[in-house]
Design a protein around this motif. Structure first.
Motif, PDB file in Angstrom:
ATOM      1  N   GLU A  40     -16.274  69.624 142.665  1.00 46.32           N
ATOM      2  CA  GLU A  40     -15.227  69.135 143.558  1.00 46.32           C
ATOM      3  C   GLU A  40     -15.339  69.809 144.923  1.00 46.32           C
ATOM      4  N   PHE A  41     -15.230  69.006 145.987  1.00 43.31           N
ATOM      5  CA  PHE A  41     -15.329  69.488 147.358  1.00 43.31           C
ATOM      6  C   PHE A  41     -14.052  69.155 148.120  1.00 43.31           C
ATOM      7  N   LEU A  42     -13.689  70.033 149.055  1.00 46.10           N
ATOM      8  CA  LEU A  42     -12.631  69.753 150.006  1.00 46.10           C
ATOM      9  C   LEU A  42     -13.246  68.912 151.121  1.00 46.10           C
ATOM     10  N   LEU A 355     -22.785  73.893 158.618  1.00 48.62           N
ATOM     11  CA  LEU A 355     -22.540  72.755 157.734  1.00 48.62           C
ATOM     12  C   LEU A 355     -23.074  73.036 156.332  1.00 48.62           C
ATOM     13  N   SER A 356     -24.305  73.546 156.250  1.00 49.98           N
ATOM     14  CA  SER A 356     -24.905  73.853 154.938  1.00 49.98           C
ATOM     15  C   SER A 356     -24.133  74.939 154.213  1.00 49.98           C
ATOM     16  N   ALA A 357     -23.688  75.946 154.958  1.00 53.37           N
ATOM     17  CA  ALA A 357     -22.922  77.030 154.344  1.00 53.37           C
ATOM     18  C   ALA A 357     -21.572  76.539 153.846  1.00 53.37           C
ATOM     19  N   CYS A 358     -20.960  75.615 154.577  1.00 57.27           N
ATOM     20  CA  CYS A 358     -19.702  75.003 154.117  1.00 57.27           C
ATOM     21  C   CYS A 358     -19.934  74.240 152.821  1.00 57.27           C
ATOM     22  N   MET A 363     -17.112  72.609 150.635  1.00 61.74           N
ATOM     23  CA  MET A 363     -16.337  71.982 151.701  1.00 61.74           C
ATOM     24  C   MET A 363     -17.256  71.092 152.525  1.00 61.74           C
ATOM     25  N   LEU A 364     -16.795  69.884 152.837  1.00 59.19           N
ATOM     26  CA  LEU A 364     -17.585  68.953 153.633  1.00 59.19           C
ATOM     27  C   LEU A 364     -17.110  68.952 155.082  1.00 59.19           C
ATOM     28  N   VAL A 365     -18.042  69.143 156.003  1.00 53.66           N
ATOM     29  CA  VAL A 365     -17.793  69.015 157.436  1.00 53.66           C
ATOM     30  C   VAL A 365     -18.942  68.197 158.022  1.00 53.66           C
ATOM     31  N   VAL A 366     -18.846  67.859 159.301  1.00 52.57           N
ATOM     32  CA  VAL A 366     -19.894  67.074 159.946  1.00 52.57           C
ATOM     33  C   VAL A 366     -20.157  67.641 161.336  1.00 52.57           C
ATOM     34  N   THR A 367     -21.379  67.503 161.821  1.00 55.41           N
ATOM     35  CA  THR A 367     -21.725  68.047 163.130  1.00 55.41           C
ATOM     36  C   THR A 367     -21.548  66.993 164.219  1.00 55.41           C
ATOM     37  N   ALA A 368     -21.644  67.448 165.465  1.00 53.56           N
ATOM     38  CA  ALA A 368     -21.683  66.584 166.639  1.00 53.56           C
ATOM     39  C   ALA A 368     -22.655  67.221 167.629  1.00 53.56           C
ATOM     40  N   ALA A 389      -9.098  75.278 153.601  1.00 60.35           N
ATOM     41  CA  ALA A 389     -10.203  74.944 154.501  1.00 60.35           C
ATOM     42  C   ALA A 389     -10.571  76.129 155.377  1.00 60.35           C
ATOM     43  N   LEU A 390      -9.583  76.817 155.892  1.00 62.27           N
ATOM     44  CA  LEU A 390      -9.844  77.972 156.752  1.00 62.27           C
ATOM     45  C   LEU A 390     -10.539  79.092 155.978  1.00 62.27           C
ATOM     46  N   GLU A 391     -10.141  79.279 154.728  1.00 62.11           N
ATOM     47  CA  GLU A 391     -10.796  80.299 153.897  1.00 62.11           C
ATOM     48  C   GLU A 391     -12.266  79.950 153.671  1.00 62.11           C
ATOM     49  N   LYS A 392     -12.542  78.693 153.324  1.00 61.85           N
ATOM     50  CA  LYS A 392     -13.919  78.260 153.079  1.00 61.85           C
ATOM     51  C   LYS A 392     -14.740  78.273 154.363  1.00 61.85           C
ATOM     52  N   PHE A 393     -14.154  77.753 155.445  1.00 61.31           N
ATOM     53  CA  PHE A 393     -14.878  77.676 156.705  1.00 61.31           C
ATOM     54  C   PHE A 393     -15.168  79.079 157.240  1.00 61.31           C
ATOM     55  N   GLY A 394     -14.191  79.958 157.136  1.00 59.22           N
ATOM     56  CA  GLY A 394     -14.399  81.337 157.587  1.00 59.22           C
ATOM     57  C   GLY A 394     -15.515  82.019 156.821  1.00 59.22           C
ATOM     58  N   ALA A 395     -15.551  81.807 155.505  1.00 60.70           N
ATOM     59  CA  ALA A 395     -16.616  82.400 154.687  1.00 60.70           C
ATOM     60  C   ALA A 395     -17.978  81.853 155.101  1.00 60.70           C
TER      61      ALA A 395
END
Length: 402
Positions: A40-42, A355-358, A363-368, A389-395
């Motif tokens: 499962e992903f956020l 992005l790969s680390a997320c 957690m799914l994010v996208v680049t621009a 999200a902030l916990e995952k993104f920060g890590a």
């Protein structure tokens, strides 16, 4: 079938136009999505700002089920009730300004294509047959059809598809003097995003907005591409409500259908009057099923106060990202509006690596462009999901930045 077998089958049968990775997503609920292996992903991509109510939203499921059992498609040579109702809601929304007519399409590219056609016909009929030039901005993105690609201000996307359609000019974002110099008697319209999404979350400046308004008063049409920013993404139904602009034409898609193919362009009476029967058309655009979904989404945005939720969650998300920036020293800028947020990293921290680390953090994010990571949660995202999200993104950032 195993994931690797499905991917092998996909590689053999599908065009190789995407870097899809090594997972297959099969189900979702709200802000979460599961892959074929049960992970499962956020989801802070939301189909690139499309799943505006998240995955498997009950209101959308109900609308699809009910309408599919009654009438999915009928030719646009006949009226259909859901399309009339959705068009009425859009043009009578309090923030719609002078927009008064709607043409429904299947996608954002088709919406922009129709808007460009309308602008050219308007220019020819009002100012003469040579008044067909459209100005767009460097780093803009308006679609992948030949007309919308020609209006897209990214030369790296042009190189393999020459010759482009004639009648396009490009100026730098927020360069008022260059814009004024580019406008001449043959200019029918300027097409732009209030915030460039694919281009790196770049917003219009106040001085540039003033220039746009001046040029509009002198007869140049303003086409605002709200394919990514519209339907509440920035905290108001239309982003132009926050930018002091009164567009002649606006395009929508993505969130308008919440994952179901639906787009639209809206115009003022003065401009819309130049399209006559036979000037434009679509087989599937605005069919009863698509517009039934659009009605459910519009109603939910208003009735569930999702515009207010987007603004509140945006403040929490931005504050948390600024804290990560202070802790890591690797973020050049946090920018955007509402739930269209861009995190621009220093050159030493590649956005693709973040992005790969997320992804490793589930957690799914996208680049621009310009080393930016975009965060695009659904409008009904919760405060608890923002914290997660902030916990995952920060890590993820700390892992890449070291």
């Amino acid at each position: 079938m195993k994931t690797e077998d499905l991917i092998e089958l996909g590689n053999s049968a599908l065009f190789n136009t995407y870097n899809r990775g090594d997972k297959i997503f099969v189900s979702g609920k709200g802000t979460y999505i599961k892959n074929n292996d049960g992970e499962e992903f956020l989801d802070f991509v939301s189909g690139i700002a499309t799943n505006i109510l998240g995955h498997a939203n009950e209101k959308i499921v109900e609308a699809v089920t009910k309408q599919a059992s009654e009438l999915m498609h009928i030719s646009n040579v006949y009226w259909n009730k859901p399309s009339i109702e959705l068009a009425d809601k859009l043009v009578n929304y309090k923030g719609a300004g002078s927009l008064s007519k709607v043409f429904f399409t299947n996608s954002g590219a088709e919406a922009n294509e129709g808007a460009l056609k309308l602008a050219r016909k308007y220019g020819r009929e009002v100012n003469g047959p040579e008044c067909t030039t459209v100005i767009s901005l460097v780093d803009s993105f308006h679609g992948r059809t030949m007309a919308t690609l020609s209006a897209t201000g990214q030369t790296d996307m042009h190189k393999d598809f020459q010759p482009l359609l004639s009648g396009s000019k490009y100026v730098e974002l927020n360069d008022s003097e260059s814009l004024k110099a580019a406008v001449d008697n043959n200019t029918c319209a300027i097409i732009f995003e209030t915030i460039q999404g694919e281009g790196g979350i770049n917003a219009l400046s106040k001085s540039f907005i003033n220039t746009l308004n001046e040029l509009q008063k002198n007869g140049v049409l303003l086409i605002i591409d709200e394919v990514q920013t519209g339907m509440g993404r920035t905290g108001t139904l239309f982003s132009f409500e926050q930018f002091g602009l009164e567009p002649d034409v606006v395009t929508l898609a993505k969130g308008l259908g919440g994952g179901f193919p639906l787009g639209a362009f809206l115009a003022t009476d003065k401009v819309a009057a130049h399209f006559k029967p036979g000037d434009h058309g679509t087989t599937l655009g605005g069919n009863p099923l698509a517009t039934a979904v659009g009605n459910a989404i519009f109603d939910e945005i208003i009735e569930a106060d999702l515009l207010d939720n987007a603004a509140a969650r945006s403040a929490e998300l931005t504050a948390g990202l600024e804290k990560i920036s202070a802790e890591t020293g690797s973020i050049a800028e946090v920018k955007g509006l509402g739930l269209l947020i861009g995190v621009q990293f220093d050159e030493a921290v590649p956005a693709a690596d973040v992005l790969s680390a997320c992804y490793d953090e589930k957690m799914l994010v996208v680049t621009a462009k310009n080393n930016v990571v975009r965060l695009l949660p659904p409008l009904n995202v919760s405060a608890e999901e923002i914290d997660e999200a902030l916990e995952k993104f920060g890590a993820a950032v700390k892992k890449v930045a070291g």
